[in-house]
Design a protein around this motif. Structure first.
Motif, PDB file in Angstrom:
ATOM      1  N   SER A 147      47.938 -36.189  14.097  1.00  0.00           N
ATOM      2  CA  SER A 147      46.722 -35.461  14.964  1.00  0.00           C
ATOM      3  C   SER A 147      45.801 -34.870  16.518  1.00  0.00           C
ATOM      4  N   ARG A 148      45.946 -36.653  16.268  1.00  0.00           N
ATOM      5  CA  ARG A 148      45.707 -36.961  18.241  1.00  0.00           C
ATOM      6  C   ARG A 148      46.847 -36.373  18.391  1.00  0.00           C
ATOM      7  N   PHE A 149      47.949 -36.106  18.645  1.00  0.00           N
ATOM      8  CA  PHE A 149      48.393 -35.670  19.758  1.00  0.00           C
ATOM      9  C   PHE A 149      48.828 -34.140  19.342  1.00  0.00           C
ATOM     10  N   ALA A 150      48.097 -33.544  18.119  1.00  0.00           N
ATOM     11  CA  ALA A 150      47.785 -32.364  18.214  1.00  0.00           C
ATOM     12  C   ALA A 150      46.853 -31.650  19.195  1.00  0.00           C
ATOM     13  N   GLY A 151      45.550 -32.429  19.199  1.00  0.00           N
ATOM     14  CA  GLY A 151      44.375 -32.421  19.885  1.00  0.00           C
ATOM     15  C   GLY A 151      44.958 -32.257  21.301  1.00  0.00           C
ATOM     16  N   GLU A 152      45.507 -33.203  21.910  1.00  0.00           N
ATOM     17  CA  GLU A 152      45.942 -33.495  22.815  1.00  0.00           C
ATOM     18  C   GLU A 152      47.161 -31.972  23.800  1.00  0.00           C
ATOM     19  N   MET A 153      47.373 -31.668  22.675  1.00  0.00           N
ATOM     20  CA  MET A 153      48.678 -30.406  23.138  1.00  0.00           C
ATOM     21  C   MET A 153      47.818 -29.728  23.164  1.00  0.00           C
ATOM     22  N   VAL A 154      47.566 -29.233  22.997  1.00  0.00           N
ATOM     23  CA  VAL A 154      46.275 -27.757  22.638  1.00  0.00           C
ATOM     24  C   VAL A 154      44.769 -27.987  23.592  1.00  0.00           C
ATOM     25  N   GLY A 155      44.745 -29.031  24.201  1.00  0.00           N
ATOM     26  CA  GLY A 155      43.854 -29.898  25.149  1.00  0.00           C
ATOM     27  C   GLY A 155      42.736 -29.295  24.368  1.00  0.00           C
ATOM     28  N   LEU A 156      42.732 -30.120  23.534  1.00  0.00           N
ATOM     29  CA  LEU A 156      41.358 -29.966  23.140  1.00  0.00           C
ATOM     30  C   LEU A 156      40.439 -31.632  23.549  1.00  0.00           C
ATOM     31  N   GLY A 157      39.131 -31.252  24.396  1.00  0.00           N
ATOM     32  CA  GLY A 157      38.381 -31.843  25.029  1.00  0.00           C
ATOM     33  C   GLY A 157      37.404 -33.239  23.828  1.00  0.00           C
ATOM     34  N   THR A 158      37.509 -32.351  22.638  1.00  0.00           N
ATOM     35  CA  THR A 158      36.843 -33.566  21.823  1.00  0.00           C
ATOM     36  C   THR A 158      37.751 -33.500  20.256  1.00  0.00           C
ATOM     37  N   ALA A 159      37.532 -34.217  19.594  1.00  0.00           N
ATOM     38  CA  ALA A 159      38.356 -34.160  18.412  1.00  0.00           C
ATOM     39  C   ALA A 159      38.129 -33.446  17.298  1.00  0.00           C
ATOM     40  N   ASP A 160      38.846 -32.186  16.701  1.00  0.00           N
ATOM     41  CA  ASP A 160      38.622 -30.911  15.732  1.00  0.00           C
ATOM     42  C   ASP A 160      39.551 -31.219  15.080  1.00  0.00           C
ATOM     43  N   PRO A 161      39.284 -32.374  14.436  1.00  0.00           N
ATOM     44  CA  PRO A 161      40.564 -32.588  12.645  1.00  0.00           C
ATOM     45  C   PRO A 161      41.549 -30.889  12.397  1.00  0.00           C
ATOM     46  N   LEU A 162      39.820 -30.351  12.093  1.00  0.00           N
ATOM     47  CA  LEU A 162      40.797 -29.252  11.057  1.00  0.00           C
ATOM     48  C   LEU A 162      41.401 -28.452  12.378  1.00  0.00           C
ATOM     49  N   ALA A 163      41.254 -28.397  13.663  1.00  0.00           N
ATOM     50  CA  ALA A 163      41.667 -27.052  14.387  1.00  0.00           C
ATOM     51  C   ALA A 163      43.373 -28.316  14.442  1.00  0.00           C
ATOM     52  N   ALA A 164      43.344 -29.453  14.569  1.00  0.00           N
ATOM     53  CA  ALA A 164      44.622 -30.071  14.371  1.00  0.00           C
ATOM     54  C   ALA A 164      45.584 -30.180  12.815  1.00  0.00           C
ATOM     55  N   GLN A 165      44.552 -30.390  11.890  1.00  0.00           N
ATOM     56  CA  GLN A 165      45.401 -29.933  10.707  1.00  0.00           C
ATOM     57  C   GLN A 165      45.820 -28.657  10.474  1.00  0.00           C
ATOM     58  N   TRP A 166      45.634 -27.634  10.728  1.00  0.00           N
ATOM     59  CA  TRP A 166      46.326 -25.361  11.301  1.00  0.00           C
ATOM     60  C   TRP A 166      47.633 -26.539  12.513  1.00  0.00           C
ATOM     61  N   LEU A 167      47.191 -27.000  12.862  1.00  0.00           N
ATOM     62  CA  LEU A 167      47.878 -27.056  14.460  1.00  0.00           C
ATOM     63  C   LEU A 167      49.221 -27.424  13.245  1.00  0.00           C
ATOM     64  N   ILE A 168      49.142 -29.046  12.718  1.00  0.00           N
ATOM     65  CA  ILE A 168      50.212 -29.631  12.478  1.00  0.00           C
ATOM     66  C   ILE A 168      50.923 -28.739  11.266  1.00  0.00           C
ATOM     67  N   ARG A 169      50.497 -28.407  10.567  1.00  0.00           N
ATOM     68  CA  ARG A 169      50.901 -27.360   9.606  1.00  0.00           C
ATOM     69  C   ARG A 169      51.503 -26.448   9.746  1.00  0.00           C
ATOM     70  N   THR A 170      51.306 -25.838  11.323  1.00  0.00           N
ATOM     71  CA  THR A 170      51.718 -24.666  11.316  1.00  0.00           C
ATOM     72  C   THR A 170      53.422 -25.240  12.103  1.00  0.00           C
ATOM     73  N   PHE A 171      53.026 -25.992  12.940  1.00  0.00           N
ATOM     74  CA  PHE A 171      54.432 -26.324  13.122  1.00  0.00           C
ATOM     75  C   PHE A 171      55.240 -26.791  12.375  1.00  0.00           C
ATOM     76  N   LEU A 172      55.041 -27.923  11.761  1.00  0.00           N
ATOM     77  CA  LEU A 172      55.926 -27.975  10.480  1.00  0.00           C
ATOM     78  C   LEU A 172      56.236 -27.311  10.254  1.00  0.00           C
ATOM     79  N   ALA A 173      55.770 -25.912   9.929  1.00  0.00           N
ATOM     80  CA  ALA A 173      56.572 -24.898   8.880  1.00  0.00           C
ATOM     81  C   ALA A 173      57.991 -24.086   9.926  1.00  0.00           C
ATOM     82  N   LEU A 174      56.802 -23.661  11.472  1.00  0.00           N
ATOM     83  CA  LEU A 174      58.243 -23.790  12.166  1.00  0.00           C
ATOM     84  C   LEU A 174      59.415 -24.764  12.106  1.00  0.00           C
ATOM     85  N   TRP A 175      59.133 -26.213  12.307  1.00  0.00           N
ATOM     86  CA  TRP A 175      60.476 -27.079  11.956  1.00  0.00           C
ATOM     87  C   TRP A 175      61.399 -26.907  11.179  1.00  0.00           C
TER      88      TRP A 175
END
Length: 195
Positions: free
Chosen positions: A130-158
């Motif tokens: 989750s921390r890495f997902a936030g870092e990759m999109v440049g989130l300045g503050t923790a956004d767990p929902l955005a991180a989860q969306w990104l992780i699940r989207t990335f996993l689908a592509l993987w």
């Protein structure tokens, strides 16, 4: 007189753990997680299973450390690729570089197989991921929902890559990149909203 004792030195605990983790990475990459055992690991490093447990913990703890270390190596290459990038270009580059690295990494294949098991949430629930997902999109503050969306989207592509790499990159650019450009409408993607 030379000795074969691999636990000789001032930092015995650290040296022992490093040697065990290195052997575990080799065994995991060669045989997979299901075939991996503490007994085989102990034999590979010429120690007892009790020594393995004492220095590194059990099978899942070793898996987590080995995969986290490998992921950090992959993440370093992604960080280098996105250095100085912002907005959609940052997420598109991060995603495409990470996918390419993960698809060619032997340990990542093991991580992929383990994450696909029903009920296995250790990857999507990992605070490191989750921390890495936030870092990759440049989130300045923790956004767990955005991180989860990104992780699940990335996993689908993987898990289900497109056969056409150019089409996959275009999909990432149009839809994933658009979500970090203020939304799909701002990126030129037509979205029908419910009335």
């Amino acid at each position: 007189m030379a000795t074969d004792d691999w636990l000789v030195g001032r930092n015995r605990r650290d040296e022992a753990a490093e040697r065990i983790y290195a052997a575990a990475a080799t065994l995991l990459a060669r045989h997979g997680y299901d075939a991996f055992s503490i007994d085989a690991l102990a034999a590979a490093v010429h120690c007892s299973p009790a020594t393995v447990y004492r220095h590194t913990g059990g099978k899942s703890a070793i898996r987590d450390v080995v995969l986290a270390r490998q992921a950090e190596r992959i993440l370093d290459s992604v960080r280098a690729a996105i250095d100085g990038l912002t907005g959609p270009q940052r997420i598109v580059t991060a995603t495409t570089v990470a996918l390419e690295r993960l698809r060619t990494d032997p340990l990542a294949k093991i991580m992929r197989a383990m994450a696909m098991r029903p009920g296995e949430e250790w990857l999507t629930g990992s605070p490191i991921v989750s921390r890495f997902a936030g870092e990759m999109v440049g989130l300045g503050t923790a956004d767990p929902l955005a991180a989860q969306w990104l992780i699940r989207t990335f996993l689908a592509l993987w898990y289900w890559p497109l056969k056409d790499a150019a089409a996959e990159e275009e999909m990432v650019r149009r839809f994933l990149g658009a979500s970090y450009a203020g939304g799909p409408a701002e990126a030129g993607v037509s979205v029908r909203r419910p009335s």
